[in-house]
Design a protein around this motif. Sequence first.
Motif, mmCIF file in Angstrom:
data_model
loop_
_atom_site.group_PDB
_atom_site.id
_atom_site.type_symbol
_atom_site.label_atom_id
_atom_site.label_comp_id
_atom_site.label_asym_id
_atom_site.label_seq_id
_atom_site.Cartn_x
_atom_site.Cartn_y
_atom_site.Cartn_z
ATOM 1 N N GLY A 133 56.517 18.151 41.892
ATOM 2 C CA GLY A 133 56.639 17.686 43.284
ATOM 3 C C GLY A 133 58.378 18.220 43.550
ATOM 4 N N ILE A 147 53.015 23.214 52.897
ATOM 5 C CA ILE A 147 53.261 21.765 52.568
ATOM 6 C C ILE A 147 51.777 21.167 52.085
ATOM 7 N N ARG A 150 50.362 22.348 48.822
ATOM 8 C CA ARG A 150 50.969 21.813 47.760
ATOM 9 C C ARG A 150 50.620 20.471 47.463
ATOM 10 N N THR A 151 50.636 19.696 48.884
ATOM 11 C CA THR A 151 50.123 18.216 48.494
ATOM 12 C C THR A 151 48.856 17.898 48.212
#
Length: 209
Positions: A133, A147, A150-151
């Motif tokens: 994270g 974003i 990656r989330t």
Amino acid sequence: MLNNFKYLFLTSFHFLLLLIAVWIPRFAILGTIYFFIKYFKNNEYIGNGVFGYIIGLTIAGILIKFIENKTNFIQKIENKALSFKYFPFTEKYGENYENPELKNFDITKPEFISYNNRFQFDYIRMIILTILGCLFFYEIKISGIQIFLRTITLIIIYYIFKIINKEISKRHSSFEKINRYNKQLKIYSEIQKEKKLKEKITTANTVQN
């Protein structure tokens, strides 16, 4: 279904009102203190700083008084929301659902302790997800798609570890009966929560009437 929607809507509205009631006065007070300290530290516009400080605190005081007068309204919103609350566990299993005991599932205390002390990836998962994270989001400027991706990656990793933990748990000799015990224990816990909430609703209605 309609009652569930009403409950979710009113609960969200109540939360928003509560958030405003709690934080707006605090931000007003902290903001005025911050600007006063800034004026005082720079040794500039002391007069304006003091005047602004007094005005800010006055506004905060008015807000607090206003919110205190509206507390009953906020409480009424919560009570109204709770009146639409559905209690699935007590509806399905009843309020007198018994607290499960290990002996009823032929589980010995050493077995239960052994199962709870089994190797799992919980701490490793937490460390890895925390590190990833930080690495994924340390950049100030990243695009929306980055974003999102990656989330999603973090969520996938989380579930991979969860599946691995479950497979490890299945290898324990007492998995089946302890799993049944844990499911019934969860049902019992949810019923207790619902009963407490029902008591809260009854008390609120009594006070209101």
